[in-house]
Motif scaffolding. Sequence first.
Motif, short mmCIF file in Angstrom:
data_model
loop_
_atom_site.label_atom_id
_atom_site.label_comp_id
_atom_site.label_asym_id
_atom_site.label_seq_id
_atom_site.Cartn_x
_atom_site.Cartn_y
_atom_site.Cartn_z
N ARG A 105 74.67 -34.96 -11.17
CA ARG A 105 73.84 -35.68 -10.20
C ARG A 105 72.43 -35.85 -10.74
O ARG A 105 71.93 -35.00 -11.47
CB ARG A 105 73.73 -34.88 -8.90
N VAL A 106 71.80 -36.96 -10.36
CA VAL A 106 70.40 -37.20 -10.72
C VAL A 106 69.56 -37.02 -9.47
O VAL A 106 69.86 -37.60 -8.42
CB VAL A 106 70.22 -38.62 -11.30
N THR A 107 68.52 -36.19 -9.59
CA THR A 107 67.62 -35.95 -8.47
C THR A 107 66.17 -36.03 -8.95
O THR A 107 65.89 -35.92 -10.14
CB THR A 107 67.84 -34.56 -7.83
N VAL A 108 65.27 -36.23 -8.01
CA VAL A 108 63.84 -36.19 -8.28
C VAL A 108 63.38 -34.76 -8.09
O VAL A 108 63.68 -34.13 -7.08
CB VAL A 108 63.06 -37.13 -7.34
N VAL A 109 62.65 -34.24 -9.09
CA VAL A 109 62.28 -32.82 -9.07
C VAL A 109 60.77 -32.67 -9.26
O VAL A 109 60.19 -33.27 -10.16
CB VAL A 109 63.01 -32.06 -10.19
N TYR A 110 60.18 -31.85 -8.40
CA TYR A 110 58.82 -31.36 -8.57
C TYR A 110 58.98 -29.89 -8.96
O TYR A 110 59.18 -29.04 -8.10
CB TYR A 110 58.04 -31.46 -7.26
N PRO A 111 58.93 -29.55 -10.26
CA PRO A 111 59.21 -28.19 -10.70
C PRO A 111 58.23 -27.17 -10.12
O PRO A 111 57.04 -27.44 -9.99
CB PRO A 111 59.07 -28.25 -12.21
N GLY A 112 58.76 -26.00 -9.82
CA GLY A 112 57.96 -24.90 -9.32
C GLY A 112 57.61 -23.93 -10.44
O GLY A 112 57.87 -24.19 -11.62
N PRO A 113 57.08 -22.77 -10.08
CA PRO A 113 56.64 -21.79 -11.08
C PRO A 113 57.79 -21.13 -11.83
O PRO A 113 57.57 -20.50 -12.87
CB PRO A 113 55.87 -20.75 -10.26
N ASP A 114 59.02 -21.28 -11.34
CA ASP A 114 60.17 -20.69 -12.02
C ASP A 114 60.82 -21.66 -13.00
O ASP A 114 61.90 -21.40 -13.52
CB ASP A 114 61.20 -20.22 -10.99
N ALA A 115 60.15 -22.78 -13.29
CA ALA A 115 60.72 -23.81 -14.17
C ALA A 115 59.96 -23.89 -15.49
O ALA A 115 58.78 -23.54 -15.57
CB ALA A 115 60.67 -25.16 -13.47
N ARG A 116 60.68 -24.37 -16.51
CA ARG A 116 60.05 -24.63 -17.80
C ARG A 116 60.73 -25.84 -18.44
O ARG A 116 61.84 -26.21 -18.08
CB ARG A 116 60.14 -23.41 -18.72
N ILE A 117 60.04 -26.44 -19.39
CA ILE A 117 60.56 -27.58 -20.14
C ILE A 117 60.95 -27.09 -21.53
O ILE A 117 60.21 -26.36 -22.17
CB ILE A 117 59.49 -28.70 -20.26
N GLU A 118 62.14 -27.51 -21.97
CA GLU A 118 62.58 -27.27 -23.34
C GLU A 118 62.74 -28.63 -24.01
O GLU A 118 63.37 -29.52 -23.44
CB GLU A 118 63.91 -26.52 -23.38
N GLU A 119 62.18 -28.78 -25.19
CA GLU A 119 62.31 -30.05 -25.90
C GLU A 119 63.77 -30.30 -26.22
O GLU A 119 64.51 -29.38 -26.59
CB GLU A 119 61.49 -30.03 -27.17
N GLY A 120 64.19 -31.56 -26.09
CA GLY A 120 65.57 -31.94 -26.39
C GLY A 120 65.98 -31.57 -27.80
O GLY A 120 67.08 -31.10 -28.04
N ALA A 121 65.06 -31.75 -28.77
CA ALA A 121 65.37 -31.42 -30.16
C ALA A 121 65.63 -29.94 -30.35
O ALA A 121 66.45 -29.53 -31.16
CB ALA A 121 64.22 -31.87 -31.06
N ALA A 122 64.94 -29.11 -29.57
CA ALA A 122 65.12 -27.66 -29.67
C ALA A 122 66.49 -27.23 -29.17
O ALA A 122 67.01 -26.20 -29.56
CB ALA A 122 64.03 -26.94 -28.89
N ARG A 123 67.09 -28.05 -28.30
CA ARG A 123 68.42 -27.75 -27.75
C ARG A 123 69.51 -28.46 -28.51
O ARG A 123 70.66 -28.48 -28.09
CB ARG A 123 68.47 -28.13 -26.29
#
Length: 66
Positions: A46-64
Amino acid sequence: MKAKVGDWLVIERARLGQPRKAGKVVAVPKADGSPPYRVRWSNTDRVTVVYPGPDARIEEGAARGE
């Protein structure tokens, strides 16, 4: 928090027993890379709109390996 299309949003769950949630960022409406993001969740597709909270982080696609 800044993201670009192809990065992954990872949300760590605060409660014991809840799984981590991860999804690929498919759209970043703001030019500066700030939230909100459109995310396709890996567990439901599913695709959703997200406003990340303090428990979220971004990982670069290349790193994964993307």
